[in-house]
Design a protein around this motif. Structure first.
Motif, short mmCIF file in Angstrom:
data_model
loop_
_atom_site.label_atom_id
_atom_site.label_comp_id
_atom_site.label_asym_id
_atom_site.label_seq_id
_atom_site.Cartn_x
_atom_site.Cartn_y
_atom_site.Cartn_z
N ASN A 84 -10.73 1.94 4.43
CA ASN A 84 -12.08 1.71 4.94
C ASN A 84 -13.11 1.83 3.81
N SER A 85 -14.29 1.33 4.06
CA SER A 85 -15.39 1.40 3.07
C SER A 85 -14.91 0.95 1.71
N LEU A 86 -14.26 -0.17 1.67
CA LEU A 86 -13.67 -0.66 0.43
C LEU A 86 -14.73 -0.99 -0.61
N LYS A 87 -14.38 -0.74 -1.86
CA LYS A 87 -15.26 -0.98 -3.00
C LYS A 87 -14.61 -1.99 -3.94
N PRO A 88 -15.39 -2.69 -4.73
CA PRO A 88 -14.79 -3.62 -5.71
C PRO A 88 -13.76 -2.95 -6.61
N GLU A 89 -13.98 -1.69 -6.93
CA GLU A 89 -13.02 -0.98 -7.80
C GLU A 89 -11.70 -0.65 -7.11
N ASP A 90 -11.60 -0.92 -5.82
CA ASP A 90 -10.32 -0.78 -5.13
C ASP A 90 -9.44 -2.02 -5.31
N THR A 91 -9.98 -3.06 -5.92
CA THR A 91 -9.20 -4.27 -6.16
C THR A 91 -8.00 -3.97 -7.03
N ALA A 92 -6.82 -4.33 -6.55
CA ALA A 92 -5.58 -4.03 -7.26
C ALA A 92 -4.41 -4.62 -6.48
N VAL A 93 -3.25 -4.57 -7.10
CA VAL A 93 -2.01 -4.80 -6.36
C VAL A 93 -1.54 -3.44 -5.85
N TYR A 94 -1.27 -3.37 -4.56
CA TYR A 94 -0.87 -2.12 -3.93
C TYR A 94 0.64 -2.15 -3.66
N PHE A 95 1.29 -1.04 -4.03
CA PHE A 95 2.73 -0.90 -3.88
C PHE A 95 3.04 0.31 -3.01
N CYS A 96 4.08 0.21 -2.20
CA CYS A 96 4.60 1.41 -1.55
C CYS A 96 5.89 1.80 -2.25
N ALA A 97 6.25 3.07 -2.15
CA ALA A 97 7.41 3.58 -2.86
C ALA A 97 7.98 4.79 -2.13
N ARG A 98 9.28 4.99 -2.33
CA ARG A 98 9.94 6.18 -1.78
C ARG A 98 10.01 7.22 -2.89
N GLY A 99 9.68 8.47 -2.54
CA GLY A 99 9.65 9.46 -3.60
C GLY A 99 10.04 10.85 -3.16
N PRO A 100 9.83 11.83 -4.04
CA PRO A 100 10.20 13.22 -3.77
C PRO A 100 9.32 13.88 -2.72
N PHE A 101 9.86 14.92 -2.11
CA PHE A 101 9.17 15.60 -1.01
C PHE A 101 7.81 16.13 -1.41
N ASN A 102 7.68 16.56 -2.67
CA ASN A 102 6.43 17.21 -3.08
C ASN A 102 5.36 16.20 -3.50
N LEU A 103 5.63 14.90 -3.30
CA LEU A 103 4.64 13.84 -3.54
C LEU A 103 4.01 13.93 -4.94
N PRO A 104 4.81 13.88 -5.97
CA PRO A 104 4.23 13.86 -7.31
C PRO A 104 3.42 12.58 -7.52
N ARG A 105 2.48 12.65 -8.45
CA ARG A 105 1.63 11.48 -8.71
C ARG A 105 2.22 10.54 -9.75
N ALA A 106 3.24 10.98 -10.45
CA ALA A 106 3.84 10.16 -11.50
C ALA A 106 4.70 9.06 -10.90
N PRO A 107 4.41 7.80 -11.20
CA PRO A 107 5.19 6.70 -10.63
C PRO A 107 6.67 6.76 -10.97
#
Length: 123
Positions: A84-107
């Motif tokens: 919601n309330s999208l901004k021009p700086e939100d423009t990107a390719v968005y990916f979903c991914a499966r990851g570790p339980f602790n939700l690290p930020r490192a791709p």
């Protein structure tokens, strides 16, 4: 075959909303932590939001906190990103991914990725 397929991207004006979906198959989705990332040309992929499978704990990047909401439907093997309330700086390719339980930020800690969906926010 482990697979993630994103959908729901598109072109929207600033202030508008989009909901992204990510359909999972080939693994036990209900026991998997899932994350959304985004990437623009020339920049590293960045963490946007994540959700665990226990109590659906969520985590957000500061840049989207209060505007984006991640959720999951285990019956449909799908994770969503309400934007919601999208901004021009939100423009990107968005990916979903499966990851570790602790939700690290490192791709590089996420082991399965979708092909991405383009989100473009016009000013």
């Amino acid at each position: 075959q482990v697979q993630l397929v994103e959908s729901g991207g598109g072109l929207v004006q600033a202030g508008g909303s989009l909901r992204l979906s990510c359909a999972a198959s080939g693994f036990t989705f209900s026991n998997s932590a899932m994350g959304w990332f985004r990437q623009t040309p020339g920049k590293e992929r960045e963490f946007v939001a994540g959700i665990t499978w226990i109590l659906d704990r969520t985590l957000y990047a500061d840049s989207v906190k209060g505007r984006f909401s991640i959720s999951r439907d285990n019956a449909k093997n799908t994770v969503y990103l309400q934007m919601n309330s999208l901004k021009p700086e939100d423009t990107a390719v968005y990916f979903c991914a499966r990851g570790p339980f602790n939700l690290p930020r490192a791709p590089n800690t996420y082991d399965t990725w979708g092909q991405g969906t383009q989100v473009t926010v016009s000013s």
